[in-house]
Design a protein around this motif. Structure first.
Motif, short mmCIF file in Angstrom:
data_model
loop_
_atom_site.label_atom_id
_atom_site.label_comp_id
_atom_site.label_asym_id
_atom_site.label_seq_id
_atom_site.Cartn_x
_atom_site.Cartn_y
_atom_site.Cartn_z
N THR A 1 0.99 -1.21 0.08
CA THR A 1 -0.28 -0.44 0.09
C THR A 1 1.26 1.05 -0.25
OG1 THR A 1 -1.80 -1.06 1.29
CG2 THR A 1 -1.71 1.53 0.80
N VAL A 2 0.35 2.19 -0.92
CA VAL A 2 1.79 3.54 -0.85
C VAL A 2 1.17 4.64 0.62
CG1 VAL A 2 2.04 5.31 -2.04
CG2 VAL A 2 1.86 2.81 -3.42
N PRO A 3 1.72 5.14 1.41
CA PRO A 3 1.39 5.98 2.19
C PRO A 3 0.17 6.56 1.49
CG PRO A 3 3.67 5.32 2.86
CD PRO A 3 3.02 4.58 1.04
N GLU A 4 -0.29 7.28 2.47
CA GLU A 4 -1.61 8.80 1.36
C GLU A 4 -1.09 9.62 1.19
OE1 GLU A 4 -6.05 10.39 2.86
OE2 GLU A 4 -4.98 8.86 4.00
N VAL A 5 -0.08 10.19 1.75
CA VAL A 5 0.21 11.58 2.03
C VAL A 5 2.11 11.35 0.52
CG1 VAL A 5 1.14 12.49 4.47
CG2 VAL A 5 2.70 11.14 3.01
N LEU A 6 2.25 10.40 0.33
CA LEU A 6 3.20 9.57 -1.14
C LEU A 6 1.73 9.95 -2.72
CD1 LEU A 6 5.56 7.36 0.50
CD2 LEU A 6 5.41 10.24 0.48
N ARG A 7 1.43 9.70 -2.25
CA ARG A 7 0.22 9.22 -3.68
C ARG A 7 0.15 10.17 -4.59
NH1 ARG A 7 -4.70 5.89 -0.09
NH2 ARG A 7 -3.53 4.69 0.35
N PRO A 8 -0.15 11.69 -4.18
CA PRO A 8 0.13 12.56 -4.92
C PRO A 8 1.06 12.55 -5.74
CG PRO A 8 -0.63 13.50 -3.06
CD PRO A 8 -0.38 12.44 -2.96
N TRP A 9 2.42 11.94 -5.54
CA TRP A 9 3.52 11.94 -6.26
C TRP A 9 3.80 10.97 -6.75
CZ3 TRP A 9 6.37 16.39 -4.80
CH2 TRP A 9 6.41 17.03 -4.08
N MET A 10 2.92 10.43 -6.49
CA MET A 10 3.32 8.24 -7.22
C MET A 10 1.73 8.75 -8.14
SD MET A 10 5.15 6.49 -6.05
CE MET A 10 4.40 4.83 -6.47
N GLY A 11 0.81 9.63 -9.12
CA GLY A 11 0.16 9.70 -9.69
C GLY A 11 -0.90 9.26 -9.30
N GLY A 12 -1.56 9.31 -8.09
CA GLY A 12 -2.53 8.59 -7.31
C GLY A 12 -2.60 7.39 -7.27
N ILE A 13 -1.73 6.46 -7.62
CA ILE A 13 -1.78 5.18 -7.69
C ILE A 13 -1.75 4.51 -5.80
CG2 ILE A 13 0.41 3.46 -7.55
CD1 ILE A 13 1.04 4.41 -9.99
N THR A 14 -2.22 3.84 -5.52
CA THR A 14 -2.72 3.59 -4.10
C THR A 14 -1.60 2.11 -3.36
OG1 THR A 14 -5.01 2.71 -4.34
CG2 THR A 14 -5.00 4.01 -4.47
N ARG A 15 -1.62 1.05 -4.54
CA ARG A 15 -1.04 0.20 -4.31
C ARG A 15 -0.10 -0.37 -5.46
NH1 ARG A 15 -2.11 -3.89 -0.74
NH2 ARG A 15 -4.61 -3.10 -0.28
N ILE A 16 1.26 -1.13 -4.87
CA ILE A 16 1.51 -1.43 -6.24
C ILE A 16 2.52 -2.97 -5.81
CG2 ILE A 16 4.81 -2.01 -6.69
CD1 ILE A 16 4.68 1.12 -4.83
N SER A 17 1.39 -3.52 -6.70
CA SER A 17 1.72 -5.02 -6.95
C SER A 17 2.55 -5.19 -8.79
CB SER A 17 0.15 -5.69 -7.37
OG SER A 17 -0.14 -4.98 -8.11
N SER A 18 2.14 -6.43 -8.54
CA SER A 18 2.92 -7.52 -9.82
C SER A 18 1.92 -5.93 -10.97
CB SER A 18 2.35 -8.45 -9.78
OG SER A 18 3.39 -9.50 -9.42
N ALA A 19 0.68 -6.02 -10.71
CA ALA A 19 -0.48 -5.63 -11.53
C ALA A 19 -0.13 -4.27 -12.33
CB ALA A 19 -2.13 -5.47 -12.00
N THR A 20 0.99 -3.56 -11.36
CA THR A 20 0.68 -1.84 -11.12
C THR A 20 2.49 -1.77 -11.81
OG1 THR A 20 1.37 -1.66 -8.70
CG2 THR A 20 -1.38 -1.40 -10.40
N ALA A 21 3.49 -3.01 -11.41
CA ALA A 21 4.74 -2.73 -11.95
C ALA A 21 5.34 -2.19 -13.43
CB ALA A 21 5.52 -4.08 -11.30
#
Length: 426
Positions: free
Chosen positions: A406-426
């Motif tokens: 799970t991506v910490p909420e404070v980092l999501r704006p810096w991650m383009g809105g990604i909330t979770r890193i998984s094999s599918a989002t890699a």
């Protein structure tokens, strides 16, 4: 660097301070050089007076037509003796400086005694370690399973103790650094700086890396050094400067790569990203008047603590004991984060008050308005925080049984809105 006047006034206290760090007495050796140095300087002054008196007498004798061979021979002897004494004075100064440069800072009185980290004192714990319904993995197991953390590729490119991150993990590392530097500049009042990653001998000497820790550093073929932390260039901003008291406190921050040889870490943390030759870190540096450094130390540590809290990590503040406090520090708080994969607390930030130790090495001073004299500033430094270790803590703390993170909420704006890193989002 130490105050030689304070050492002269109380050599026993100086040796007692060294003993707290497990070091042998040094006051007698230092004061022996100091006495010889002062005696020779006094001898130079006396002989200069003699030379001046002889020069005056020779001049008068010549005006009267009186032979001056004897006086001129005596003047030559005195001139040669002055030259010899000046050479000795320079040698004494070099010896004294070299000896003092190898000795660590004096510890604050309330730093606990102890030889190693087992005597450190836990002051505060924030949060409770997360309970997992499965056996939590270590960060390198998570990263490799995602296909986004490669140690083999890094070893092919550079050797051991390097890491290649790809895709979402590379972006997560970048997001951590960008978010931290923004937090410290926009909300904590630090001024961001872009600094050289290569510095000269004087800069390394000023913050205490040289001469004692040369083997822990990387040196280039032209004699420059790769910075082990942005503390080195940031603190040296004030080297050989006299600041106005109104300019204090000066608060600086930088996000930089850091380079360390890890010469004393053979066999330790060889798996994963915990101990690398190259890593990113957000550094915090403060320069204050002496009476303000204790409050600034608390403030700086709270700034680093906020990073860990905002990321949703479990952390604790630890007061380091005498044997675990770094060379240049008078007092250090370590912030340790709980790593579920390791089932261990690991240091993620170290915040130190160096008092005037570095300032004396750098000759960094300030002047109070209306005052004639100057005083040495106090310098402080802290990690705000180590980006790679923050990444490790996020991966291990926010993992799930499927291997996603799970991506910490404070980092999501810096991650383009990604909330979770998984094999599918890699």
């Amino acid at each position: 660097m130490h105050d030689i006047k304070a050492l002269r006034a109380d050599p026993a206290a100086f040796d007692a301070a060294l003993a707290r760090r497990g070091l042998p007495s040094a006051a007698d050796a230092i004061l022996g050089i100091d006495r010889a140095h002062r005696e020779r300087k006094q001898g130079i002054e006396q002989r200069q007076q003699q030379r001046n008196a002889l020069a005056k007498a020779i001049g008068e004798s010549k005006r009267k037509g009186i032979p001056t061979e004897r006086e001129e021979a005596e003047a030559l002897r005195i001139r040669n003796e002055i030259g010899e004494f000046e050479t000795e004075v320079q040698a004494h100064e070099q010896s004294l400086r070299a000896l003092l440069a190898t000795l660590p800072n004096r510890l604050d009185p309330d730093v606990p005694d102890g030889a190693d980290e087992s005597a450190n004192v836990v002051l505060h714990v924030h949060g409770t370690p997360r309970e997992f319904p499965f056996a939590p993995k270590q960060h390198f197991e998570i990263g490799e399973a995602l296909g986004l953390m490669e140690f083999g590729t890094a070893a092919k490119l550079a050797g051991a103790r390097f890491t290649v991150l790809k895709g979402a993990l590379a972006r997560l590392e970048r997001a951590l650094g960008q978010w931290m530097i923004t937090l410290h500049t926009e909300e904590h009042g630090y001024t961001e700086a872009t600094v050289p990653y290569l510095v000269n001998d004087a800069t390394m000497y000023g913050t205490g890396q040289l001469p004692k820790f040369a083997e822990d550093l990387f040196r280039t073929t032209d004699g420059r050094w790769l910075i082990p932390t942005a503390e080195v260039p940031l603190t040296n901003f004030v080297a050989r400067e006299i600041l106005a008291e109104a300019a204090l406190p000066l608060r600086l921050t930088a996000l930089t790569p850091c380079f360390r040889s890890e010469a004393g870490s053979a066999g330790r943390d060889t798996r994963g990203m915990l101990r690398q030759h190259q890593f990113a870190k957000v550094e915090l540096v403060s320069v204050t008047a002496p009476g303000e450094s204790d409050a600034e130390h608390e403030r700086m540590t709270r700034c680093a603590e906020r990073v860990l809290t905002e990321l949703g990590l479990t952390w604790r503040r630890v007061l380091l004991c005498a044997g675990d406090t770094g060379f240049g520090a008078a007092r250090t708080y370590d912030l340790e984060v709980w790593l579920p994969g390791q089932q261990a607390w690991r240091e993620i930030s170290s915040c130190s008050n160096c008092r005037d130790f570095q300032a004396r090495r750098m000759d960094a001073r300030f002047r109070t308005a209306g005052a004639k004299g100057t005083e040495f500033v106090h310098t402080l430094n802290g990690s705000g925080v180590a980006v790679g270790r923050a990444l490790i803590a996020v991966l291990e703390t926010l993992q799930d049984e499927s291997g996603s993170v799970t991506v910490p909420e404070v980092l999501r704006p810096w991650m383009g809105g990604i909330t979770r890193i998984s094999s599918a989002t890699a």
